[in-house]
Design an enzyme around this catalytic site. Structure first.
Site, PDB file in Angstrom:
ATOM      1  CG  HIS A   1      -0.331   0.132   2.544  1.00 34.18           C
ATOM      2  ND1 HIS A   1      -0.143  -0.927   3.416  1.00 34.18           N
ATOM      3  CD2 HIS A   1       0.184   1.339   3.189  1.00 34.18           C
ATOM      4  CE1 HIS A   1       0.453  -0.607   4.341  1.00 34.18           C
ATOM      5  NE2 HIS A   1       0.520   0.789   4.474  1.00 34.18           N
TER       6      HIS A   1
ATOM      7  CG  ASP B   1      -0.357  -3.995   2.298  1.00 32.44           C
ATOM      8  OD1 ASP B   1      -0.096  -3.459   1.036  1.00 32.44           O
ATOM      9  OD2 ASP B   1      -0.249  -3.646   3.245  1.00 32.44           O
TER      10      ASP B   1
ATOM     11  CB  SER C   1       3.265   1.692   6.133  1.00 31.70           C
ATOM     12  OG  SER C   1       2.227   1.253   6.904  1.00 31.70           O
TER      13      SER C   1
END
Length: 674
Positions: free
Chosen positions: A106, A142, A213
């Site tokens: 993402h 992801d 992230s």
């Protein structure tokens, strides 16, 4: 389109799609508070290797800004690093092999079809490295693996695919865009991924902030055990993808396999389906982005098609839930809203509590949130002609921004945006009812945002439907809005002066108006003629001038087995403020499934009982008189359609005067359908 509530998806949409909305035009969002930082206790001998192999993921800031602000942006309020940086810091990546780098999927997705540019990585010394090829990718898991052009010479991080529970771990990442930091905690547990439990997320207590992230989760020896993907919203137990899944993923393959739901604002029902595809890698980021976007857009189209197919029997105007609306006369409301199927399966007009803001020269802007879109009614200022407004969309958006200020926050100071400039996209669209919309888009490159506007020309300005989105989701929002255009409920209202200008824009008129002739000479005569109804009057009935108000009450109804959007009521006032007016309304014989209220109302019209008996009456400081027009109706004739004609004026009036007014209205009334 609703997204699945997986950690990766929550992280993606928190990071960008909601980031645009934090400009708080209508609603505001705030970043979740970061947990207190923990002091890192990693072996000092390992620390330099970890720092060298971990990078920020950055996206270039726009070089040019076409937006106009009320004053120069107070960039001096920003921290020095932020205001001088040519990049936005959006995530973290790390080296896992020779010219092999990994981050959360993402994070790189922020660059897909971005208004800003392609993502890159930056080391602690500030050197920026362009991405060369995407080599592995999984939307479900992801993660993404990639190579760099002219990569730095760094030792990749060692991995541990069998970490021990309840051991010290270190979350390494780009905390809040301030550079790479290391924070400690415990590897506490595992939890199945939400979709079908195909694997288990690692749960850990080391602090994680927006920007973490894609960073590595390390064991006590500095070996990678996972990829950080999400901060827990409610507690300091965060999520990481086991590194073993990255290592075992097929090389040179992009894999998409996620379950998603699609919903259209007009109904509560959802379609759930799997977005599933594979495509070959390696690819440049541009090719990867284009491939992903093409697959995503096709999936969106398919889910929308499947939803509409599943609901075909009950989507308006089909099914018994549509009948009440198909037998109802127009509300005359010039504010646009949507038809919506309620929990009982009945199609109703969605409530819209519109707020109104004034504009110069008698203009105003009314707006309300209806579902995911903002609905607008722009009454143009008197010094702006219809030709100017419909021909230059910059004027429309400038007026919207004047009445509904949009702000860009710089540091602690909000700065009003006064113009978005010319739209980046301009195209026309005709809905199922032959209404001609103008589609316009305005980019907000500084926050990767996009405004999509569907503009429907109306006599006094625009009825409009807007969404705030971004380039990556533009296609699905555009598809949604094209469908929703078929469910927009709006009437056409304006002064005769405005109608005169509006009718001159023949290419923008809905096709229904091509079958209606509206003629008027100020101070002399007014005439309305359609295939359904005709009437005319002179100033002896009521005044006719440029300020007289004409409202065509539009509604959906059946005509020879086909649902049409057409005029079901005509109101003409002597002027906007004066209550004197004439009104002609179309009524339809109720179907057998409708309740007694419809049958009782229809029976009164058929039998010409009050208020359709030609007898004056008073109500709310007004005096009215009405009757049934056209062919004499009675219970035995069983007409399918009838029209009522009314005259109203404020204050008490003699009966003879009211009857004389009604006679003037009926003299040239012609009803052409029965």
């Amino acid at each position: 389109m609703d997204k699945p509530a997986t950690p990766a998806r929550q992280a993606l949409f928190f990071t960008r799609r909601q980031a645009w909305q934090r400009v708080a035009w209508l609603t505001g969002l705030a970043l979740a508070s970061a947990s207190p930082l923990h002091a890192a206790t990693m072996d000092p001998a390992v620390l330099p290797r970890v720092q060298a192999a971990t990078f920020e993921v950055v996206i270039p800031k726009p070089e040019k800004d076409p937006i106009t602000y009320e004053k120069p942006l107070p960039l001096d309020q920003l921290p020095y690093q932020e205001r001088t940086d040519k990049y936005h810091s959006v995530g973290t990546a790390f080296a896992i092999g020779e010219n092999r780098y990994v981050t959360a999927g993402h994070v790189l997705a922020l660059g897909i079809d971005s208004l800003m540019g392609e993502p890159a990585v930056r080391d602690a010394a500030g050197h920026v490295y362009a991405i060369d090829k995407i080599t592995r990718y999984s939307l479900h898991e992801d993660f993404v693996e990639f190579t760099l052009k002219d990569p730095p010479k760094v030792a990749p991080l060692a991995v541990n695919t069998q970490p021990e529970m309840n051991q010290v771990v270190y979350a390494v990442g780009n905390a809040l865009g301030t550079g790479i930091v290391i924070r400690d905690g415990l590897y506490t547990s595992q939890t199945p991924e939400d979709q079908d439990g195909r694997w288990k997320w690692l749960r850990f207590s080391a602090a994680a902030s927006p920007g973490n992230s894609g960073g590595p989760l390390l064991d006590k020896d500095g070996k990678v055990i996972g990829v950080v993907v999400m901060k827990s919203p409610d507690e300091n137990l965060n999520f990481a993808l086991p590194i073993d899944l990255v290592l075992k993923a097929p090389a040179n393959l992009g894999d998409i396999d996620v379950r998603e739901t699609y919903q259209l604002d007009a109904i509560e029902d959802k379609h759930t389906g799997t977005f599933k595809a594979q495509f070959p890698l390696p690819k440049s980021f541009a090719d990867f982005s284009a491939t992903y976007q093409k697959l995503h857009n096709a999936d969106v189209d398919q889910k929308l098609h499947d939803l509409l197919t599943e609901q075909a029997g009950t989507m308006f105007p089909n099914g018994p839930g549509s009948n009440r609306l198909l037998h109802s006369t127009s509300t005359l409301d010039p504010f646009p809203t949507l038809l919506h199927r309620d929990s009982n399966g009945e199609w109703v007009i969605a409530r819209a509590g519109a707020g109104k803001a004034p504009l110069p020269h008698n203009g105003y802007l009314a707006r309300a949130m209806v579902g995911q879109q903002v609905m607008f009614h722009l009454r143009k200022p008197d010094d702006v002609s219809s030709k100017q407004l419909f021909g230059d969309s910059k004027i429309f958006m400038d007026l919207v921004l004047k009445a509904a200020p949009l702000q860009r926050r710089v540091g602690s100071e909000p700065v009003k945006i006064t113009s978005l400039g010319q739209p980046s996209l301009q195209r026309d669209f005709t809905d199922n009812y032959q209404r001609r919309w103008q589609i316009r888009e305005w980019p907000m490159a500084y926050d990767n945002g996009l405004i999509i506007a569907f503009l429907l020309p109306v006599p006094d300005g625009y009825a409009a439907m807007l969404r705030i989105t971004n380039n990556r989701t533009e296609h699905e929002d555009m598809s949604d809005m094209k469908q929703l255009a078929n469910y927009v409920y709006v009437s056409y209202s304006g002064t005769l002066g405005q109608w005169k200008e509006f009718l001159a824009n023949s290419s923008l008129l809905p096709s229904v108006l091509s079958d209606i002739a509206i003629h008027f000479d100020y101070g002399d005569a007014f005439k309305y003629q359609s295939s359904r109804l005709g009437f005319a009057y002179t100033p002896s009935l009521q005044k006719i001038d440029a300020e007289s108000q004409l409202v065509l009450g539009m509604s959906y109804f059946q005509d020879r087995g086909k649902t049409v959007w057409d005029v079901s009521r005509v109101d003409v006032k002597s002027n906007v403020e004066n209550a004197e007016h004439v009104s002609l309304s179309r009524h339809v014989a109720p179907s057998d499934d409708l309740d007694d209220g419809f049958r009782n109302s229809w029976g009164k019209i058929v039998n010409r009982t009050h208020p359709d008996d030609g007898v004056p009456y008073s109500e709310n400081d007004m005096t009215y008189i009405g009757t049934v027009g056209g062919t004499q109706a009675n219970a035995s004739s069983k007409p399918a359609v009838l029209y009522t004609a009314f005259y109203g004026v404020d204050g008490p009036r003699p009966d003879d005067t009211m009857k004389g007014k009604l006679n003037l209205l009926m003299e040239k009334l012609q009803v052409n359908e029965h």
